[in-house]
Write a protein that holds these residues in place. Structure first.
Motif, PDB file in Angstrom:
ATOM      1  N   VAL A 271      20.910  56.560 -10.585  1.00  0.00           N
ATOM      2  CA  VAL A 271      22.153  57.334 -10.419  1.00  0.00           C
ATOM      3  C   VAL A 271      22.120  58.568 -11.135  1.00  0.00           C
ATOM      4  O   VAL A 271      21.552  58.792 -12.369  1.00  0.00           O
ATOM      5  CB  VAL A 271      23.416  56.404 -11.115  1.00  0.00           C
ATOM      6  CG1 VAL A 271      24.631  57.263 -11.059  1.00  0.00           C
ATOM      7  CG2 VAL A 271      23.402  55.177 -10.388  1.00  0.00           C
ATOM      8  N   ILE A 272      22.733  59.823 -10.615  1.00  0.00           N
ATOM      9  CA  ILE A 272      22.963  60.972 -11.350  1.00  0.00           C
ATOM     10  C   ILE A 272      24.216  61.232 -11.622  1.00  0.00           C
ATOM     11  O   ILE A 272      25.202  60.897 -11.256  1.00  0.00           O
ATOM     12  CB  ILE A 272      22.479  62.080 -10.174  1.00  0.00           C
ATOM     13  CG1 ILE A 272      21.139  62.031  -9.876  1.00  0.00           C
ATOM     14  CG2 ILE A 272      22.819  63.591 -10.985  1.00  0.00           C
ATOM     15  CD1 ILE A 272      20.743  63.257  -8.688  1.00  0.00           C
ATOM     16  N   LYS A 285      24.983  57.838  -6.446  1.00  0.00           N
ATOM     17  CA  LYS A 285      24.306  56.920  -6.411  1.00  0.00           C
ATOM     18  C   LYS A 285      23.112  57.290  -5.473  1.00  0.00           C
ATOM     19  O   LYS A 285      23.354  57.668  -4.179  1.00  0.00           O
ATOM     20  CB  LYS A 285      25.015  55.616  -6.196  1.00  0.00           C
ATOM     21  CG  LYS A 285      23.816  54.350  -5.990  1.00  0.00           C
ATOM     22  CD  LYS A 285      24.917  52.860  -6.066  1.00  0.00           C
ATOM     23  CE  LYS A 285      24.096  51.993  -5.843  1.00  0.00           C
ATOM     24  NZ  LYS A 285      23.728  51.793  -4.526  1.00  0.00           N
ATOM     25  N   ILE A 286      21.972  57.540  -5.824  1.00  0.00           N
ATOM     26  CA  ILE A 286      20.721  58.067  -5.204  1.00  0.00           C
ATOM     27  C   ILE A 286      20.060  56.798  -4.025  1.00  0.00           C
ATOM     28  O   ILE A 286      19.938  57.023  -2.989  1.00  0.00           O
ATOM     29  CB  ILE A 286      19.620  58.704  -5.819  1.00  0.00           C
ATOM     30  CG1 ILE A 286      20.234  59.702  -6.900  1.00  0.00           C
ATOM     31  CG2 ILE A 286      18.445  59.145  -4.989  1.00  0.00           C
ATOM     32  CD1 ILE A 286      20.861  60.966  -6.009  1.00  0.00           C
ATOM     33  N   THR A 287      20.058  55.507  -4.629  1.00  0.00           N
ATOM     34  CA  THR A 287      19.450  54.620  -4.160  1.00  0.00           C
ATOM     35  C   THR A 287      20.344  53.571  -3.330  1.00  0.00           C
ATOM     36  O   THR A 287      21.554  53.710  -3.542  1.00  0.00           O
ATOM     37  CB  THR A 287      18.548  53.872  -5.064  1.00  0.00           C
ATOM     38  OG1 THR A 287      19.286  53.389  -6.189  1.00  0.00           O
ATOM     39  CG2 THR A 287      17.286  54.634  -5.518  1.00  0.00           C
ATOM     40  N   PHE A 381      22.163  64.348 -15.937  1.00  0.00           N
ATOM     41  CA  PHE A 381      21.189  63.411 -16.200  1.00  0.00           C
ATOM     42  C   PHE A 381      21.022  62.335 -15.107  1.00  0.00           C
ATOM     43  O   PHE A 381      21.684  62.411 -14.269  1.00  0.00           O
ATOM     44  CB  PHE A 381      21.810  62.542 -17.563  1.00  0.00           C
ATOM     45  CG  PHE A 381      23.013  62.170 -17.464  1.00  0.00           C
ATOM     46  CD1 PHE A 381      23.212  60.902 -16.856  1.00  0.00           C
ATOM     47  CD2 PHE A 381      24.036  62.823 -18.234  1.00  0.00           C
ATOM     48  CE1 PHE A 381      24.623  60.407 -16.723  1.00  0.00           C
ATOM     49  CE2 PHE A 381      25.244  62.347 -17.962  1.00  0.00           C
ATOM     50  CZ  PHE A 381      25.728  60.980 -17.514  1.00  0.00           C
ATOM     51  N   LEU A 382      20.088  61.611 -15.205  1.00  0.00           N
ATOM     52  CA  LEU A 382      19.550  60.577 -14.259  1.00  0.00           C
ATOM     53  C   LEU A 382      19.525  59.184 -15.131  1.00  0.00           C
ATOM     54  O   LEU A 382      18.922  59.100 -16.030  1.00  0.00           O
ATOM     55  CB  LEU A 382      18.169  60.872 -13.585  1.00  0.00           C
ATOM     56  CG  LEU A 382      17.731  59.777 -12.839  1.00  0.00           C
ATOM     57  CD1 LEU A 382      18.375  59.595 -11.457  1.00  0.00           C
ATOM     58  CD2 LEU A 382      16.110  60.213 -12.458  1.00  0.00           C
ATOM     59  N   MET A 392      26.589  44.370 -14.586  1.00  0.00           N
ATOM     60  CA  MET A 392      27.280  44.282 -15.783  1.00  0.00           C
ATOM     61  C   MET A 392      28.435  45.593 -15.407  1.00  0.00           C
ATOM     62  O   MET A 392      29.479  45.337 -16.159  1.00  0.00           O
ATOM     63  CB  MET A 392      26.822  44.217 -17.128  1.00  0.00           C
ATOM     64  CG  MET A 392      25.698  43.248 -17.247  1.00  0.00           C
ATOM     65  SD  MET A 392      26.207  41.609 -17.158  1.00  0.00           S
ATOM     66  CE  MET A 392      26.299  41.077 -18.981  1.00  0.00           C
ATOM     67  N   ILE A 393      27.846  46.678 -15.191  1.00  0.00           N
ATOM     68  CA  ILE A 393      28.522  47.778 -15.216  1.00  0.00           C
ATOM     69  C   ILE A 393      28.519  48.659 -13.775  1.00  0.00           C
ATOM     70  O   ILE A 393      27.403  48.597 -13.117  1.00  0.00           O
ATOM     71  CB  ILE A 393      28.333  48.787 -16.630  1.00  0.00           C
ATOM     72  CG1 ILE A 393      27.115  49.233 -16.366  1.00  0.00           C
ATOM     73  CG2 ILE A 393      29.029  48.188 -17.879  1.00  0.00           C
ATOM     74  CD1 ILE A 393      26.559  50.362 -17.582  1.00  0.00           C
ATOM     75  N   THR A 394      29.571  49.393 -13.655  1.00  0.00           N
ATOM     76  CA  THR A 394      29.398  50.136 -12.280  1.00  0.00           C
ATOM     77  C   THR A 394      28.762  51.432 -12.536  1.00  0.00           C
ATOM     78  O   THR A 394      28.632  51.887 -13.646  1.00  0.00           O
ATOM     79  CB  THR A 394      30.557  50.652 -11.674  1.00  0.00           C
ATOM     80  OG1 THR A 394      31.344  51.603 -12.635  1.00  0.00           O
ATOM     81  CG2 THR A 394      31.524  49.311 -11.405  1.00  0.00           C
ATOM     82  N   PRO A 395      28.006  52.072 -11.570  1.00  0.00           N
ATOM     83  CA  PRO A 395      27.522  53.642 -11.842  1.00  0.00           C
ATOM     84  C   PRO A 395      28.295  54.445 -12.480  1.00  0.00           C
ATOM     85  O   PRO A 395      28.050  55.087 -13.322  1.00  0.00           O
ATOM     86  CB  PRO A 395      27.213  53.907 -10.228  1.00  0.00           C
ATOM     87  CG  PRO A 395      26.777  52.691  -9.641  1.00  0.00           C
ATOM     88  CD  PRO A 395      27.864  51.793 -10.120  1.00  0.00           C
ATOM     89  N   LEU A 396      29.782  54.422 -12.059  1.00  0.00           N
ATOM     90  CA  LEU A 396      30.686  55.412 -12.650  1.00  0.00           C
ATOM     91  C   LEU A 396      31.079  55.219 -14.162  1.00  0.00           C
ATOM     92  O   LEU A 396      30.709  55.987 -14.910  1.00  0.00           O
ATOM     93  CB  LEU A 396      32.049  55.342 -11.842  1.00  0.00           C
ATOM     94  CG  LEU A 396      33.125  56.284 -12.251  1.00  0.00           C
ATOM     95  CD1 LEU A 396      32.377  57.892 -12.235  1.00  0.00           C
ATOM     96  CD2 LEU A 396      34.139  56.354 -11.707  1.00  0.00           C
ATOM     97  N   GLN A 397      30.917  53.934 -14.382  1.00  0.00           N
ATOM     98  CA  GLN A 397      31.086  53.450 -15.803  1.00  0.00           C
ATOM     99  C   GLN A 397      29.999  53.832 -16.592  1.00  0.00           C
ATOM    100  O   GLN A 397      30.111  54.368 -17.844  1.00  0.00           O
ATOM    101  CB  GLN A 397      31.191  51.856 -15.913  1.00  0.00           C
ATOM    102  CG  GLN A 397      32.673  51.412 -15.578  1.00  0.00           C
ATOM    103  CD  GLN A 397      32.727  49.883 -15.524  1.00  0.00           C
ATOM    104  OE1 GLN A 397      31.857  49.311 -15.136  1.00  0.00           O
ATOM    105  NE2 GLN A 397      33.844  49.278 -15.747  1.00  0.00           N
TER     106      GLN A 397
END
Length: 503
Positions: A271-272, A285-287, A381-382, A392-397
């Motif tokens: 995730v970027i 989310k890249i993948t 950042f990546l 446990m957590i979302t990409p945005l979190q």
């Protein structure tokens, strides 16, 4: 590889007495298929692959006392690492791992390509299953396979001619080594791979094709290293067999200037973190995971097998009712023909080596999806992590947590005055601002540790020490009910360097 609903399970579990807790654990475990290939063939010479079997609780007057905040921090920081770079599009990266399994089945690898023209950076997260053997081995080998595929043909030939081979990848934080007998086998495989590249390499380098070539070739070698000796003299090496029968998913990034490629096999994610014009964080989310939540992946698998297998090829949201990721390296229980499994695997591990409804193998592939993203100055950042974090957590979190950490971690450094001859009033204003901002100073300097701390102990009101201490004090057989192994890498981009790259 997928954790249960953590909030529901935890809220129920914490209120129970010891006897009820044991019954709940037994009930939960009876519904999950747990298999472990115990033949490892891999010797760590430090405690990188550490044990979590011994609980972190302290006995006092016969009662368990949870670890203190200081003891929790020691546990969380045990495997953290940081690397800074003097130039390039990546300024630095933070990494960390936290075990839940014993031994940990995750691993990671980072390094800089030494011979490729761009001196690119490669970073990989590897999440093992069925034991740690496959993940540990591919973390030692895969970056070299990819770096070799990235070389133009003249450099491949120069490498082959060298009497003392130069390293293709300068790795960082490399704490373990492969046992000597396996090292010989792996070196022979790699030399054969280089010879094949010399006859097929093209002058123009295709990064996506290089990723695919390197990953698929290593996966093929994991099989060949078992089957060739067996076909020659009937010998089975239990070490190479354990690697081939266990498996691992992988997420590997390639960063060269403004060019970011990410190859994904399985259910790790990249995730970027991007800052908008309005100073708000966005998660790119890249993948895309290769699991049963991916409809395209389900269609692919169904299309590769007869219609009468439609109900058996995917059962209980798993491949053949057993495997959660639908692509992986290793896992030759789902790739070899049944006859080979019968003669090679069954004598050592029993009839369960052949899954039920195993009619038209292979059911599994290591072919990666490769994604490209051109970095901009807004990309800060990546984050690359195993699904233990993303459960446990979302990409945005995660992006918001790292963004807040970026803002607060500057206060780990001494105050530097912005210019000479600054007035006392300006210094006072600067100090007052710094004092106010110190309230957002994070507990951990390492962003990967910061993410793990919040993933395990985070609530809507911040980190709950009691929850964090409880989850870190559980023995591995209980801990796995709540969370998976976690491996996290956070790479920070140099916005000014990227801004100056040609469009």
């Amino acid at each position: 590889m997928h954790s249960p609903n953590i909030s529901l399970f935890w809220s129920t579990f914490i209120k129970l007495d010891i006897g009820s807790k044991q019954k709940l654990i037994s009930s939960y475990r009876s519904g999950y298929r747990v298999e472990q290939w115990t033949l490892s063939g891999y010797i760590p010479y430090t405690r990188l692959f550490h044990s979590s079997r011994v609980t972190n609780q302290i006995q006092k007057d016969g009662a368990a006392v949870l670890p203190s905040p200081q003891e929790v921090t020691i546990i969380l920081r045990k495997n953290e690492f940081n690397k800074e770079f003097p130039s390039g599009s990546v300024k630095s990266y933070d990494s960390n791992q936290l075990a839940s399994n014993d031994p940990i089945e995750d691993t990671r690898s980072e390094g800089k390509c030494k011979l490729t023209p761009g001196k690119c950076l490669l970073m990989g997260v590897f999440d093992g299953h069925g034991g740690p053997a496959c993940a540990q081995v591919i973390s030692k080998r895969l970056l070299n396979y990819i770096a070799a595929a990235l070389l133009p043909v003249d450099l491949v030939n120069n490498y082959i001619k060298q009497e003392h081979k130069e390293r293709l990848v300068e790795t960082y934080n490399d704490r373990a080594d492969i046992v000597p007998d396996l090292k010989v086998i792996y070196e022979n495989s790699f030399n054969q791979y280089m010879s094949n590249l010399a006859s097929t390499a093209k002058p123009e380098i295709d990064v996506k094709a290089s990723f695919e070539k390197g990953i698929l070739q290593l996966d093929n070698d994991l099989s060949r290293e078992v089957l060739e000796p067996f076909k020659a003299d009937g010998a089975i090496n239990p070490k190479t067999l354990s690697v081939a029968l266990s498996g691992a998913v992988a997420c590997i990034s390639y960063i060269d200037g403004p060019h970011l490629y990410v190859a994904n096999v399985g259910d790790c994610n990249a995730v970027i973190g991007t800052m908008t014009e309005d100073n708000e964080w966005v998660a790119k989310k890249i993948t895309k995971e290769h699991n049963t939540e991916n409809l395209d992946e389900l269609k692919r698998i169904w299309s590769e097998h007869p219609d009468d297998e439609r109900k058996t090829v995917i059962r209980r949201d798993r491949l053949l009712g057993e495997l959660a990721p639908l692509r992986s390296l290793g896992d030759y229980r789902y790739k070899w023909p049944a006859e080979i499994l019968s003669t090679v695997a069954v004598p050592l591990v029993g009839p369960k080596a052949i899954p039920a409804n195993y009619h038209t193998p292979p059911y599994l592939t290591a072919r990666p999806d490769v994604y490209y993203h051109r970095l901009t100055p807004k990309d800060k950042f990546l984050i690359m992590a195993s699904d233990g974090l993303w459960d446990m957590i979302t990409p945005l979190q995660a992006v918001k947590l790292v963004g807040e950490h970026m803002k607060g971690k500057v206060f780990f450094n001494p105050l530097k005055l912005p210019r000479k001859n600054i007035q006392l009033g300006d210094i006072n204003e600067l100090l007052l601002h710094r004092k106010e901002s110190l309230k957002s100073k994070p507990k951990d300097r390492n962003a990967a540790t910061h993410l793990i701390r919040h993933a395990i102990g985070g609530t809507e009101y911040g980190v709950d020490h009691s929850r964090l201490a409880h989850l870190l004090s559980l023995s591995s057989d209980v801990s796995r009910m709540f969370r998976d192994d976690m491996t996290v890498i956070v790479a920070y981009f140099d916005s000014e360097f990227i801004r100056q790259c040609p469009t």
